[in-house]
Design a protein around this motif. Structure first.
Motif, short mmCIF file in Angstrom:
data_model
loop_
_atom_site.label_atom_id
_atom_site.label_comp_id
_atom_site.label_asym_id
_atom_site.label_seq_id
_atom_site.Cartn_x
_atom_site.Cartn_y
_atom_site.Cartn_z
N UNK A 33 9.63 4.88 -7.24
CA UNK A 33 10.62 5.40 -8.19
C UNK A 33 10.43 6.89 -8.43
N UNK A 34 9.19 7.34 -8.44
CA UNK A 34 8.92 8.76 -8.66
C UNK A 34 9.57 9.60 -7.56
N UNK A 35 9.50 9.10 -6.33
CA UNK A 35 10.13 9.82 -5.22
C UNK A 35 11.64 9.81 -5.37
N UNK A 36 12.22 8.65 -5.68
CA UNK A 36 13.68 8.57 -5.85
C UNK A 36 14.16 9.49 -6.95
N UNK A 45 5.96 12.33 -0.88
CA UNK A 45 4.79 11.59 -1.37
C UNK A 45 4.17 12.31 -2.56
N UNK A 46 4.12 13.63 -2.44
CA UNK A 46 3.67 14.46 -3.56
C UNK A 46 4.55 15.71 -3.56
N UNK A 47 4.92 16.18 -4.74
CA UNK A 47 5.74 17.38 -4.81
C UNK A 47 5.47 18.11 -6.12
N UNK A 48 5.52 19.42 -6.04
CA UNK A 48 5.45 20.27 -7.22
C UNK A 48 6.37 21.46 -6.95
N UNK A 92 -2.77 11.33 -1.80
CA UNK A 92 -3.02 11.15 -0.37
C UNK A 92 -4.03 10.03 -0.13
N UNK A 93 -5.14 10.06 -0.85
CA UNK A 93 -6.18 9.05 -0.64
C UNK A 93 -5.68 7.64 -0.96
N UNK A 94 -4.90 7.51 -2.01
CA UNK A 94 -4.44 6.19 -2.43
C UNK A 94 -3.39 5.62 -1.50
N UNK A 95 -2.82 6.46 -0.61
CA UNK A 95 -1.77 6.00 0.29
C UNK A 95 -2.20 5.97 1.75
N UNK A 96 -3.51 6.13 2.02
CA UNK A 96 -3.99 6.02 3.39
C UNK A 96 -4.07 7.32 4.14
#
Length: 347
Positions: free
Chosen positions: A92-95, A296-299, A198-202
């Motif tokens: 949901x955070x990505x959407x 996956x991550x954004x700022x 990153x670590x939590x998603x492989x």
């Protein structure tokens, strides 16, 4: 006579057996949680498909309509079911990070879902169908299931988005991209939020790269990292340059990527290495590798997208380079022969 839900399950089995590599226990766990959450039709579907999964795609987002919609619609067609499966991990955070008009690929070839609610809106909708769950029904990082109020309409026509074009070239000059002098790395705090994600998603290998800060970038203000899964990174510490070819000197969100034209080249911090944008249907490819975990991550200055594989020079580019080298070699031989003939004439 088989129930409509079971028929749906059998049809969907043929779809997913060709498209997913998710472990069966993940599917079974998801089916149990779906059933407990009131999505019995989709739960039955997943219980059936979990027995015959083939290794194709490591991530999937399923948009699950409620049982009432299954009953009202009857047996959905195969194409309609495909339209509810996206070969991306889409929390949901990505959407919420995607502006209206952003396209999301699906397993229905040539058809994408379109974000139809602005990111500032508390309600998220795709093809004007609302996502009804305030949190995922199921989310293990690779398989994500979200509830939707109805089936999507594959014939939905979204209005053309207002697009502000990026400057050309999209990431500044190639000279700045290739400058990797170690005169001031952005610092640990720059990547603090990204490392845990990153670590939590492989993606522990790429997270370690950010931790170790193996090489500096000259005065970076914005970066995009395309992170391969850990198993796709072979002996990365023996060749640190592999990291540089996955980093682009500008901030490119998923919305930016899907709006680039076919053949767009993105510069990287690896001298001479570029990333070529292409598509297979509506699936975005970077040097032939699909993005499957967008944003996956954004700022404001830093974005990470997850990849299935490491980026390499595309095969067609290698062939073109070989042809060019062959042509140059032939030209050189011809020039040498001409030179020798001229020498003979002189004597």
């Amino acid at each position: 006579m088989a129930s409509p839900s079971l028929i749906v399950s059998l049809v969907l089995l043929s779809l997913l057996s060709l498209s997913t590599a998710l472990p069966s226990h993940n599917i079974l766990n998801a089916a149990e949680i779906l059933s407990d959450s009131g999505y019995v039709s989709m739960a039955l579907t997943l219980e059936v498909v979990s027995q015959s999964l083939a290794p194709k795609s490591p991530s999937l987002t399923i948009f699950a309509p409620p049982d009432s919609t299954f009953k009202r619609m009857g047996q959905p067609s195969l194409s309609l079911l495909q339209f509810h499966f996206a070969p991306l991990a889409l929390p949901l955070q990505t959407l919420k990070s995607l502006p209206a008009g952003t396209k999301i690929p699906t397993l229905l070839s040539g058809h994408s879902l379109v974000v139809t609610a602005p990111s500032s809106d508390s309600t998220i909708s795709l093809n004007n169908v609302k996502i009804t769950t305030g949190s995922p029904i199921y989310d293990d990082g690779f398989l994500i299931i979200l509830g939707v109020e109805n089936f999507f309409d594959p014939n939905y026509q979204a209005p053309a988005p207002i697009r502000v074009p990026l400057p050309d070239p999209v990431c500044g000059s190639s000279s700045s991209a290739n400058d990797t002098s170690t005169i001031g790395f952005p610092g640990a705090s720059w990547f603090e939020g990204a490392r845990g994600v990153l670590r939590s998603n492989g993606y522990a290998v790429m997270a370690s790269f950010l931790d170790l800060q193996l090489v500096g970038f000259k005065n970076p203000s914005m970066l995009t990292v395309f992170a391969p899964l850990d198993q796709a990174m072979e002996n990365p510490l023996q060749d640190p340059s592999i990291f540089l070819q996955h980093v682009v000197p500008c901030r490119l969100s998923w919305y930016d990527l899907v709006n680039f034209s076919e053949g767009t080249l993105l510069p990287t911090y690896m001298e001479g290495f570029t990333i070529r944008i292409s598509r297979s249907g509506d699936v975005l490819l970077l040097n032939g590798v699909p993005v499957y975990h967008a944003n996956m991550y954004y700022s404001d200055s830093f974005v990470v997208h997850g990849l299935r594989e490491s980026l390499v020079v595309p095969a067609e580019t290698q062939e073109e380079a070989a042809d060019k080298s062959s042509q140059e070699g032939a030209g050189s031989e011809a020039n040498n022969e001409s030179f020798l003939m001229d020498d003979d004439n002189e004597f």
